[in-house]
Write an enzyme that holds these catalytic residues in place. Structure first.
Site, PDB file in Angstrom:
ATOM      1  N   THR A  97       0.850  -1.194   0.000  1.00  0.00           N
ATOM      2  CA  THR A  97       0.000   0.000   0.000  1.00  0.00           C
ATOM      3  C   THR A  97       0.879   1.236   0.000  1.00  0.00           C
ATOM      4  O   THR A  97       2.027   1.194   0.418  1.00  0.00           O
ATOM      5  CB  THR A  97      -0.919  -0.016   1.247  1.00  0.00           C
TER       6      THR A  97
ATOM      7  N   ASN B 198      -2.608  -4.759  -1.966  1.00  0.00           N
ATOM      8  CA  ASN B 198      -2.745  -5.579  -0.760  1.00  0.00           C
ATOM      9  C   ASN B 198      -1.378  -6.037  -0.248  1.00  0.00           C
ATOM     10  O   ASN B 198      -0.666  -5.263   0.355  1.00  0.00           O
ATOM     11  CB  ASN B 198      -3.704  -6.748  -0.935  1.00  0.00           C
TER      12      ASN B 198
ATOM     13  N   SER C  14     -11.544  -2.207   3.786  1.00  0.00           N
ATOM     14  CA  SER C  14     -10.170  -1.691   3.696  1.00  0.00           C
ATOM     15  C   SER C  14      -9.827  -0.879   4.936  1.00  0.00           C
ATOM     16  O   SER C  14     -10.700  -0.287   5.566  1.00  0.00           O
ATOM     17  CB  SER C  14     -10.063  -0.789   2.464  1.00  0.00           C
TER      18      SER C  14
HETATM   19  N1  GLY Z   1      -5.257  -3.979   1.358  1.00  0.00           N
HETATM   20  C1  GLY Z   1      -5.149  -3.194   2.503  1.00  0.00           C
HETATM   21  C2  GLY Z   1      -6.348  -2.395   2.816  1.00  0.00           C
HETATM   22  O1  GLY Z   1      -7.040  -1.976   1.907  1.00  0.00           O
HETATM   23  O2  GLY Z   1      -6.633  -2.209   3.968  1.00  0.00           O
END
Ligand code: GLY
Length: 572
Positions: free
Chosen positions: A383, A403, A454
């Site tokens: 991220t 991710n 998320s």
């Molecule tokens: N994939 C990490 C989030 O969106 O929290």
């Protein structure tokens, strides 16, 4: 493709290896007259600043920085992933929440992963891949709020893909992670072979090596020429479908051509600390609600902690208890609100928050059942966050993800697109742990077209209708707690952005019931005090990687990128 340089360059200097007491690395204090961009890679910040210098606005800058990150941080985010963007438009005095999170393909059912006796299925390879949202999301943002053309904002990304960029320490950490995964799970070697050969140098990559990505240069050029259709239709779409199906997934041309973003008003908080308003993402972000809950509960109990400071155990206890309350609600109630009812109003109601804030005992922590009844959120390393404020006061907080590090480890070989594994952010196997030993609610089960919950929390803080700061982070659930601590450091503890991002942080996500301090945390008296009131404590390397831009009273912008990932802001 890799070129090795004989000299080690500044990438080494900004890797943040030194650890002064109670701080992680050092971040320079940088002030800009007009606008500023703080990303977690210097080249991305520079791409954004270049747009500002050319007369572009904050959205132009964020879009240029994001496309650039797809090239220079392909392990963190990119055109194979998705994201959220919070935009403050000073002309209309409106805050927008632009959602281009990945969706589950039409073939996905709530029980798809549960039926497979393979916990890696939602994390690696074709089945883990959600329909990517970045390209459509960024181009729509550009069209709606930007001022520059596609070719201009994509030019820096195309240049770095074509001519190459030097890998830094953060990049090498990501390579190390791929090596570990391949060693621990030999079955992943096929899936990850392209990433390993072309983006990890077959494991033989050193700081300063130059990485060239002709495939990304090609696809980014097509997007510049023809827009989103160049990605969601035609040869690029065919190549994505082929890569996913070769690796056991079922993502179709119709999934790609049917992908849609969603734009609503940003989630606006009531006034906190007598003068600030938060603009955040609504669900499927959990961070917007959690951030507003925590800030408002802290505000409600601030009189009980007259000297807020990270060295004051009462302050740490107040913040930690608010984290535990917010994460208990996250685990129990939050999901994609278009598929599952999320009680947003109830979770943000003043009476509800006052009751919970009032229950906080500053001399004792509770057991998990005092906070909620479900389990905590996932974590990630794939991220990235960009904060931008321009000369006119337009602001963008943009967090994007694939991710896990290098996403699904699956790439589209013809175009060098690293595909996300966002479907692991769903409750993939009810009652079973996800990639990080965590569980989430049934409301977050996968379904066709649904977006997984998320932790991404891009946040804009307003004072009246002027932007005071923009912040956000990478780091899974630590996005929420890391971003909040940096905002508190700036607004309440009177730290500069550089001090605020460098200061050591702590994290609690309700379950597991452990209060984690960063390795750089040296206020041992606080750790002892927390243990004495009932907390189990632990250590971890980092609590998020936060990028922040603050607007000074005279209108100048002060920016800092988190030293934990070697970023550096830019501006003019
Ligand atoms: N994939 C990490 C989030 O969106 O929290």
């Amino acid at each position: 493709m890799i070129r090795r340089l004989l000299v080690l360059t500044f990438a080494l200097a900004c890797c943040g290896c030194t650890r002064p007491p109670a701080a992680i690395g050092g971040s320079p204090e940088l002030v800009y007259e007009q606008g500023a961009v703080a990303a977690d890679h210097p080249l991305a910040s520079q791409a954004g600043a270049e747009m500002l210098r050319r007369g572009g606005n904050a959205v132009d800058a964020a879009v240029a920085a994001s496309f650039c990150l797809s090239v220079v941080d392909p392990f963190s985010c990119g055109i194979g992933g998705g994201g959220f963007m919070v935009v403050w438009d000073p002309a209309t005095r409106r805050g927008f929440a632009h959602n281009y999170r990945e969706t589950a393909p039409a073939s996905m059912r709530p029980e798809t992963f549960a039926e497979l006796d393979d916990p890696l299925a939602s994390r690696f390879g074709g089945l883990a891949v959600g329909v990517p949202g970045n390209v459509r999301g960024l181009l729509e943002a550009l069209e709606r709020w930007g001022t520059l053309d596609r070719a201009t904002v994509l030019e820096p990304a195309i240049r770095h893909a074509r001519d190459g960029f030097q890998v830094n320490a953060a990049y090498l950490s990501a390579v190390q992670w791929v090596r570990t995964m391949r060693d621990e799970h030999p079955g992943l070697q096929d899936v990850s072979q392209w990433v390993w050969d072309h983006l990890c140098g077959g494991g033989d990559l050193r700081i300063g090596d130059v990485l060239v990505q002709p495939g990304q240069a090609d696809v980014l050029g097509r997007i510049a020429d023809h827009g989103a259709a160049a990605f969601y239709e035609g040869p690029v779409a065919d190549a994505i479908v082929r890569a996913v199906s070769t690796s056991g997934g079922d993502l179709t041309r119709a999934d790609l051509s049917g992908y849609r973003t969603s734009t609503t008003d940003a989630l606006r908080s009531t006034v906190v600390f007598d003068r600030y308003t938060l603009l955040s993402m609504p669900p499927p972000s959990s961070g917007g609600i959690a951030m507003q809950q925590m800030m408002r509960m802290i505000d409600m109990r601030l009189d009980d902690v007259p000297n807020p400071s990270p060295t004051n155990p009462a302050w740490v206890q107040l913040v930690v208890e608010c984290m535990k309350h917010a994460f208990a609600d996250r685990a129990t109630h939050l999901a994609d609100g278009t598929f599952h009812p999320v009680p947003v109003d109830r979770l943000l109601a003043s009476e509800y928050l006052a009751e919970r804030a009032g229950s906080i005992d500053l001399r004792r922590t509770g057991s998990p059942t005092d906070y909620g009844s479900s389990a905590p959120p996932p974590s990630d390393s794939g991220t990235s966050h960009i904060s931008v404020v321009d000369a006119d006061g337009m602001a963008v907080g943009c967090t994007e993800t694939i991710n896990l590090t290098f996403g699904s480890l699956l790439a589209v070989p013809e175009f060098g697109i690293v595909l996300n594994d966002e479907l692991d952010d769903f409750t993939a196997r009810p009652g079973k742990a996800n990639a990080f030993g965590l569980r989430q609610s049934p409301g977050n089960a996968p379904a066709p077209g649904k977006r997984p919950l998320s932790s991404m929390s891009p946040t804009i803080v307003l004072e009246g209708d002027q932007v005071r700061l923009v912040a956000g982070a990478s780091g899974g659930p630590r996005i929420i707690t890391g971003t909040m601590q940096v905002i508190l450091n700036c607004l309440l503890l009177e730290m500069t952005p550089a001090q605020a991002v460098s200061a050591a942080r702590f994290h609690h996500q309700w379950l597991p019931d452990v209060l984690q301090f960063e390795q750089g945390w040296t206020a041992d008296g606080v750790v002892d005090a927390m243990e004495s009131i009932g907390h189990a404590t632990g250590r971890r390397d980092s609590v998020g990687v936060v990028q922040v831009v603050e607007v000074l009273p005279d209108g100048r912008k002060r920016a800092a990128s988190d030293p934990r990932k070697g970023g550096m802001p830019a501006g003019h």
